[in-house]
Design a protein around this motif. Structure first.
Motif: not given
Ligand code: MN
Length: 480
Positions: A16, A95, A126, A128, A156
Motif C-alpha cells: 500500500h 472501503q 489499483h 483505493e 495498492e
C-alpha cells in the motif's frame, strides 16, 4: 543436504502506497500528517447519509504515473468498487477500492540485489482509500478512533509470487520507495506508514510444481522488518514440513522486538466482501491523449540513471546504487561530470560517495563551497599534485568550513605532492639506512616488507611523496 537447498520459498507482496495529495481520495479534507485527531473529517469522511464522493484527479494521475513507470497496461475503462466489511474505524461500512477493473494491469519491477538484477512481475495496481485509525493504548477499557486517515488516497500494488528470498523483498521495497520519491507521488516514509507491505509466503520442495498453503504476514512498515519476518517465516514453515506437519493457511503478524511472527487468525480461502461497482462514482474513461500527456511529463527514473552510470561512466553497481539513491544526488553528480570532463568518473564517484553525500547530509558543507572548488580539488588529485590521503584528511576538512582556492591553500600549507625523484630517493635511502633489520628480511626473500618501507617514507615526507615514484625508487634501490 541443507534445508535451504531442499526447499524453495514462494513470496508475493501487496504494497500500500500512500499518495502525497493535498486532499483525500473522495472529498476535500486535508491529508496533513500528525494533525489533531478528527480535525480533518468532513461529513464525507464521517460517511453521513446522503453525502456524495468525488474522485481525486491527482490520485488518478499518480496511479497512471506509477503504472507508466513500471510498464503496466493503463486500463482506459476502469471503475471503483465497494468492498464491504465491518470495522469501527471504517464509518461507511465499506472501503471504496477497485476490484475487477483496476487502473493498471501487469507491469514489472527491476531492481539491484546482491546477486545482480532481478525482475518481478506485477499483477496489477489499483486505487483505493485508507481506513481510520483505532487507538487501543490510550485507555484500558475504551478504543479511541481517529478518522483523519479515513479516505486518504492509496495505491495498492499486487505482485506475482516471483520473489524467492527475503533479501529480494528487502531490495524491492527499497527500490519502490526510491521510485515513488523520484516520481514525486509519495514521500515513501515507512515510519509514518506511507509504504505498508503484506507478505504472502509459502514453502515447497525444490522441483515441486504445486503450491503449499501460504501464510500472510500483515502490515509491515520497514524493508528490514519485511526481510526479518520472511526469514523467520521460511524457517518456521521448513521446520514444520521437516517434522511432517502440514502448513495451515493463516494470517500472521510480525513482532519486531522478538523478530518472530505469530498467528492472528486462520483464514478461510475467500472472504465475502460482497464487491459491487460503486454507484455514486461514474466509471473512469481515460483518453489516449491524457496518458500521453502524463507520459511526456515523467521524470527520469532510477533504472535510466542506473544504466547511464554503468554504461556511460563505467562505474561499479554498488557505487551506482548509492549515487542514484535520490534524484538530487544523481542529478548533481551528472552535472558535475558534464562540466568537468577531465575528471575521471571513478575519482568523482569516490569523492561524492565518501565525502560529499555524507557531509551534505550532516549539513557540514559551507554555503560557499561550489562545484568549481570541488573540480579544482579533484583535478589536483588527478594531476598528482596532491596525494589522495592529504587531500581527504587535511584539505577537505578545511574546504568544508572555509571554501577557497585549493592550489593556493596547498601551497600555503606546504602540502603539494613531491614528485622530485632526487628528494624521494634521498628519503628512501634514509629509510633503508634506519631499518637494517627489515632490510635484512627483504634480502632474505620477504618482499612484502616493501609496504613497511613505503609507510616509513610517507611518514618522513608527511604524506607528500608521490607513492608511485616512491615505490619505483625502492624497487630501484633494492635491485628488484
Ligand atoms: Mn488494500
Amino acid at each position: 543436504m541443507g534445508l535451504t537447498k531442499k526447499y524453495e520459498a514462494i513470496i508475493g507482496l501487496e504494497v500500500h502506497i500512500q499518495l502525497q495529495t493535498r486532499s483525500k481520495a473522495f472529498c476535500g479534507d486535508s491529508t496533513l500528517f500528525g494533525s489533531t485527531p478528527n480535525s480533518q473529517t468532513s461529513t464525507i469522511s464521517l460517511a453521513h447519509p446522503g453525502t456524495l464522493p468525488r474522485p481525486n484527479k491527482k490520485q488518478i494521475e499518480y496511479a497512471i504515473i506509477l503504472g507508466l513507470a513500471l510498464n503496466c497496461e493503463i486500463n482506459q475503462q476502469s471503475y471503483f468498487d465497494r468492498k464491504h466489511y465491518f470495522y469501527a474505524d471504517l464509518p461507511k461500512g465499506f472501503q471504496t477500492t477497485q476490484n475487477s477493473q483496476p487502473i493498471c494491469k501487469g507491469g514489472e519491477v527491476t531492481f539491484e540485489t546482491d546477486q545482480g538484477l532481478k525482475t518481478i512481475r506485477l499483477h496489477h495496481i489499483h486505487m483505493e482509500e485508507d481506513a481510520g485509525k483505532s487507538l487501543h493504548e490510550i485507555d484500558p477499557t475504551f478504543t479511541y478512533i481517529d478518522l483523519n486517515r479515513a479516505g486518504i488516497p492509496l495505491l495498492e500494488m499486487v505482485t506475482e509470487p516471483d520473489f524467492r528470498t527475503a533479501n529480494e523483498v528487502y531490495h524491492f521495497i527499497n527500490e519502490l520507495r526510491r521510485l515513488v520519491r523520484y516520481l514525486d507521488i509519495s514521500d515513501g516514509n515507512m515510519e509514518e506508514g506511507s509504504l505498508r507491505c503484506d507478505c504472502n509466503i509459502s514453502v515447497r520442495l525444490q522441483g515441486q510444481e504445486t503450491l503449499n498453503a501460504r501464510c500472510e504476514v500483515k502490515n509491515i512498515n520497514s524493508a528490514r522488518f519485511a526481510r526479518k519476518a520472511i526469514e523467520f517465516e521460511i524457517g518456521r514453515q521448513m521446520g514444520l514440513m521437516e517434522d511432517g506437519h502440514e502448513i495451515k493457511q493463516e494470517t500472521r503478524e510480525f513482532n519486531p522486538d522478538q523478530g518472530i511472527t505469530t498467528a492472528l487468525r486462520s483464514k478461510e480461502d475467500a472472504h465475502d466482501y460482497r464487491y459491487f461497482p460503486e454507484p455514486d462514482i461514474l466509471p473512469l474513461h481515460i483518453s489516449e491523449g491524457y496518458i500521453t500527456g502524463v507520459r511526456n511529463a515523467m521524470p527520469s527514473l532510477p533504472a535510466f540513471y542506473r544504466q547511464l552510470l554503468i554504461n556511460q561512466y563505467g562505474l561499479a553497481p554498488d557505487d551506482v546504487e548509492i549515487i542514484i539513491d535520490t534524484q538530487a544526488r544523481v542529478e548533481n553528480f551528472r552535472m558535475f561530470l558534464d562540466r568537468n570532463e577531465k575528471i575521471p568518473p571513478k575519482l568523482a564517484a569516490n569523492f561524492f560517495i565518501n565525502k560529499w553525500f555524507p557531509s551534505e547530509e550532516a549539513e557540514e558543507i559551507s554555503k560557499g563551497l561550489d562545484f568549481k572548488i570541488i573540480a579544482q580539488f579533484l583535478q589536483l588529485i588527478e594531476d598528482k599534485k596532491i596525494t589522495t590521503s592529504i587531500a581527504y584528511q587535511k584539505i577537505w576538512p578545511i574546504l568544508i568550513k572555509q571554501p577557497q582556492d585549493v592550489l593556493e591553500l596547498c601551497q600555503k600549507l606546504n602540502l603539494m605532492q613531491t614528485s622530485d625523484t632526487d628528494t624521494i630517493e634521498s628519503m628512501a635511502q634514509q629509510v633503508l639506512d634506519e631499518n637494517p633489520r627489515q632490510l635484512g628480511q627483504y634480502i632474505n626473500g620477504k618482499k612484502g616488507i616493501i609496504t613497511f618501507f613505503m609507510g616509513q617514507l610517507m611518514k618522513i615526507s608527511e604524506g607528500k611523496a608521490n607513492p608511485e615514484i616512491a615505490r619505483e625508487t625502492f624497487e630501484k634501490l633494492l635491485g628488484k
